[in-house]
Design an enzyme around this catalytic site. Sequence first.
Site, PDB file in Angstrom:
ATOM      1  N   HIS A  36      -3.366 -74.290-124.769  1.00  0.00           N
ATOM      2  CA  HIS A  36      -4.769 -74.324-124.326  1.00  0.00           C
ATOM      3  C   HIS A  36      -5.270 -72.887-124.152  1.00  0.00           C
ATOM      4  O   HIS A  36      -4.680 -72.085-123.432  1.00  0.00           O
ATOM      5  CB  HIS A  36      -4.844 -75.081-123.003  1.00  0.00           C
ATOM      6  CG  HIS A  36      -6.221 -75.327-122.489  1.00  0.00           C
ATOM      7  ND1 HIS A  36      -7.025 -76.350-122.955  1.00  0.00           N
ATOM      8  CD2 HIS A  36      -6.951 -74.699-121.529  1.00  0.00           C
ATOM      9  CE1 HIS A  36      -8.179 -76.339-122.303  1.00  0.00           C
ATOM     10  NE2 HIS A  36      -8.167 -75.340-121.436  1.00  0.00           N
TER      11      HIS A  36
ATOM     12  N   ASP B 193      -8.449 -70.553-123.083  1.00  0.00           N
ATOM     13  CA  ASP B 193      -9.705 -70.572-122.326  1.00  0.00           C
ATOM     14  C   ASP B 193     -10.580 -69.382-122.693  1.00  0.00           C
ATOM     15  O   ASP B 193     -10.253 -68.242-122.381  1.00  0.00           O
ATOM     16  CB  ASP B 193      -9.402 -70.547-120.824  1.00  0.00           C
ATOM     17  CG  ASP B 193      -8.865 -71.876-120.329  1.00  0.00           C
ATOM     18  OD1 ASP B 193      -9.528 -72.903-120.568  1.00  0.00           O
ATOM     19  OD2 ASP B 193      -7.788 -71.895-119.704  1.00  0.00           O
TER      20      ASP B 193
ATOM     21  N   HIS C 145     -10.837 -74.037-125.563  1.00  0.00           N
ATOM     22  CA  HIS C 145     -11.834 -74.514-124.599  1.00  0.00           C
ATOM     23  C   HIS C 145     -12.914 -73.443-124.468  1.00  0.00           C
ATOM     24  O   HIS C 145     -12.683 -72.393-123.880  1.00  0.00           O
ATOM     25  CB  HIS C 145     -11.097 -74.752-123.257  1.00  0.00           C
ATOM     26  CG  HIS C 145     -11.955 -75.242-122.150  1.00  0.00           C
ATOM     27  ND1 HIS C 145     -11.490 -75.351-120.853  1.00  0.00           N
ATOM     28  CD2 HIS C 145     -13.247 -75.666-122.111  1.00  0.00           C
ATOM     29  CE1 HIS C 145     -12.442 -75.821-120.071  1.00  0.00           C
ATOM     30  NE2 HIS C 145     -13.530 -76.005-120.802  1.00  0.00           N
TER      31      HIS C 145
ATOM     32  N   MET D 245     -13.225 -81.739-116.531  1.00  0.00           N
ATOM     33  CA  MET D 245     -12.795 -80.671-115.627  1.00  0.00           C
ATOM     34  C   MET D 245     -12.536 -81.243-114.238  1.00  0.00           C
ATOM     35  O   MET D 245     -13.347 -82.017-113.721  1.00  0.00           O
ATOM     36  CB  MET D 245     -13.879 -79.590-115.510  1.00  0.00           C
ATOM     37  CG  MET D 245     -14.147 -78.770-116.757  1.00  0.00           C
ATOM     38  SD  MET D 245     -12.760 -77.812-117.385  1.00  0.00           S
ATOM     39  CE  MET D 245     -12.284 -76.812-115.973  1.00  0.00           C
TER      40      MET D 245
ATOM     41  N   MET E 248     -15.885 -71.985-122.867  1.00  0.00           N
ATOM     42  CA  MET E 248     -16.764 -71.957-121.684  1.00  0.00           C
ATOM     43  C   MET E 248     -17.772 -70.853-121.924  1.00  0.00           C
ATOM     44  O   MET E 248     -17.752 -69.805-121.276  1.00  0.00           O
ATOM     45  CB  MET E 248     -15.918 -71.726-120.428  1.00  0.00           C
ATOM     46  CG  MET E 248     -15.157 -72.987-120.009  1.00  0.00           C
ATOM     47  SD  MET E 248     -13.785 -72.633-118.912  1.00  0.00           S
ATOM     48  CE  MET E 248     -12.564 -72.175-120.123  1.00  0.00           C
TER      49      MET E 248
ATOM     50  N   ASP F 126      -8.352 -80.982-117.069  1.00  0.00           N
ATOM     51  CA  ASP F 126      -8.136 -79.538-116.937  1.00  0.00           C
ATOM     52  C   ASP F 126      -8.547 -79.059-115.547  1.00  0.00           C
ATOM     53  O   ASP F 126      -9.710 -79.191-115.156  1.00  0.00           O
ATOM     54  CB  ASP F 126      -8.987 -78.837-118.022  1.00  0.00           C
ATOM     55  CG  ASP F 126      -8.781 -77.337-118.071  1.00  0.00           C
ATOM     56  OD1 ASP F 126      -7.901 -76.818-117.361  1.00  0.00           O
ATOM     57  OD2 ASP F 126      -9.523 -76.684-118.841  1.00  0.00           O
TER      58      ASP F 126
ATOM     59  N   MET G  19     -14.071 -67.514-122.133  1.00  0.00           N
ATOM     60  CA  MET G  19     -15.157 -67.426-121.143  1.00  0.00           C
ATOM     61  C   MET G  19     -16.015 -66.200-121.421  1.00  0.00           C
ATOM     62  O   MET G  19     -15.500 -65.146-121.780  1.00  0.00           O
ATOM     63  CB  MET G  19     -14.576 -67.314-119.729  1.00  0.00           C
ATOM     64  CG  MET G  19     -13.586 -68.413-119.378  1.00  0.00           C
ATOM     65  SD  MET G  19     -13.135 -68.345-117.638  1.00  0.00           S
ATOM     66  CE  MET G  19     -11.738 -69.479-117.615  1.00  0.00           C
TER      67      MET G  19
ATOM     68  N   SER H  63      -1.340 -72.578-113.890  1.00  0.00           N
ATOM     69  CA  SER H  63      -0.428 -72.078-112.856  1.00  0.00           C
ATOM     70  C   SER H  63       0.815 -72.948-112.680  1.00  0.00           C
ATOM     71  O   SER H  63       1.879 -72.420-112.376  1.00  0.00           O
ATOM     72  CB  SER H  63      -1.162 -71.877-111.534  1.00  0.00           C
ATOM     73  OG  SER H  63      -2.218 -72.766-111.400  1.00  0.00           O
TER      74      SER H  63
ATOM     75  N   GLY I  19     -13.888 -71.627-114.795  1.00  0.00           N
ATOM     76  CA  GLY I  19     -14.031 -70.188-114.555  1.00  0.00           C
ATOM     77  C   GLY I  19     -12.729 -69.492-114.180  1.00  0.00           C
ATOM     78  O   GLY I  19     -12.508 -68.360-114.590  1.00  0.00           O
TER      79      GLY I  19
ATOM     80  N   SER J 285      -2.041 -73.588-120.271  1.00  0.00           N
ATOM     81  CA  SER J 285      -3.186 -72.692-120.432  1.00  0.00           C
ATOM     82  C   SER J 285      -2.703 -71.250-120.342  1.00  0.00           C
ATOM     83  O   SER J 285      -2.144 -70.830-119.323  1.00  0.00           O
ATOM     84  CB  SER J 285      -4.209 -72.951-119.327  1.00  0.00           C
ATOM     85  OG  SER J 285      -5.092 -71.856-119.260  1.00  0.00           O
TER      86      SER J 285
HETATM   87  C1  DX5 Z   1     -10.425 -73.129-115.789  1.00  0.00           C
HETATM   88  C2  DX5 Z   1      -9.716 -73.313-117.110  1.00  0.00           C
HETATM   89  C3  DX5 Z   1      -8.387 -73.930-117.007  1.00  0.00           C
HETATM   90  C4  DX5 Z   1      -7.388 -73.146-116.175  1.00  0.00           C
HETATM   91  C5  DX5 Z   1      -6.493 -74.140-115.501  1.00  0.00           C
HETATM   92  O1  DX5 Z   1     -11.752 -72.854-115.993  1.00  0.00           O
HETATM   93  O2  DX5 Z   1     -10.486 -74.120-117.990  1.00  0.00           O
HETATM   94  O3  DX5 Z   1      -7.845 -74.226-118.281  1.00  0.00           O
HETATM   95  O4  DX5 Z   1      -6.593 -72.258-116.909  1.00  0.00           O
HETATM   96  O5  DX5 Z   1      -5.669 -73.473-114.622  1.00  0.00           O
HETATM   97  P1  DX5 Z   1      -4.847 -74.242-113.520  1.00  0.00           P
HETATM   98  O6  DX5 Z   1      -3.938 -75.200-114.211  1.00  0.00           O
HETATM   99  O7  DX5 Z   1      -4.119 -73.143-112.816  1.00  0.00           O
HETATM  100  O8  DX5 Z   1      -5.835 -74.943-112.629  1.00  0.00           O
HETATM  101 ZN    ZN Z   2      -9.496 -74.838-119.857  1.00  0.00          ZN
END
Ligand code: DX5
Ligand code: ZN
Length: 218
Positions: free
Chosen positions: A30, A32, A63, A136, A65, A174, A34, A197, A141, A7
């Site tokens: 990936h 994200d 993804h 999830m 959100m 995820d 938001m 991470s 977030g 991600s």
């Molecule tokens: C959170 C995202 C994830 C996020 C995962 O809302 O959808 O994709 O980047 O991060 P880690 O792997 O650090 O939990």
């Molecule tokens: Zn995600």
Amino acid sequence: MVKIAPSILSADFCNLERDIRRVSAADWLHVDVMDGMFVPNITIGVPVVQSIRKHTDMFLDVHLMIDKPVRYIDQFCKAGADLLSVHLEADHSARIADALRAMEANGVKRAVALRPITSARAILPYLEQLDMVLVMTVEPGFGGQKFMEEQLDTIREVRALIDRYNPACELEVDGGVAPGTAEKVIEAGATVLVAGSAVYGAADPAKAIKALRQDGVL
Ligand code: DX5
Ligand code: ZN
């Protein structure tokens, strides 16, 4: 073999091209998106996906959100997404179905995503047309949150429904996926692991990707 989807939420946005190159050993990328409404955070939008597309051939797993995602499906498809995930909680069921139809019309792979509160059975009305279900394992977030063990049950339930109604469908997990939790989600039936991470926080992201993949090879 499971697919690994780093991600870019955990990447350095000022050095995005470099950080995408650092994870080129992965299967998917990936992204994200938001909107500050569906989730409290604001990240990236259509123009960034468009720029990423120009700099990589990696499969772009986007993804969404965002609230009422049907409004933006065409734009994200044209920007170069290979797959879009829309959250079942983000609109009424008829509009989620519209969003999936718009993806199909654009030749983009279709996925629905579930917040931790949403039950596995919520995928049933859509399952036969899906290329992927995203479960999830944190509240959406933010990156870097703790993996929710109780979501392993949802992953197992989604796996059972996929096996029964659409065995080719991918199951992506995820949130908080790292060495240790990766093994559990693979065992529960995941086929795609998102990791922010755990990949970007590692000294050697390529090694981290390999380690996550090998968690399933026991
Ligand atoms: C959170 C995202 C994830 C996020 C995962 O809302 O959808 O994709 O980047 O991060 P880690 O792997 O650090 O939990
Ligand atoms: Zn995600």
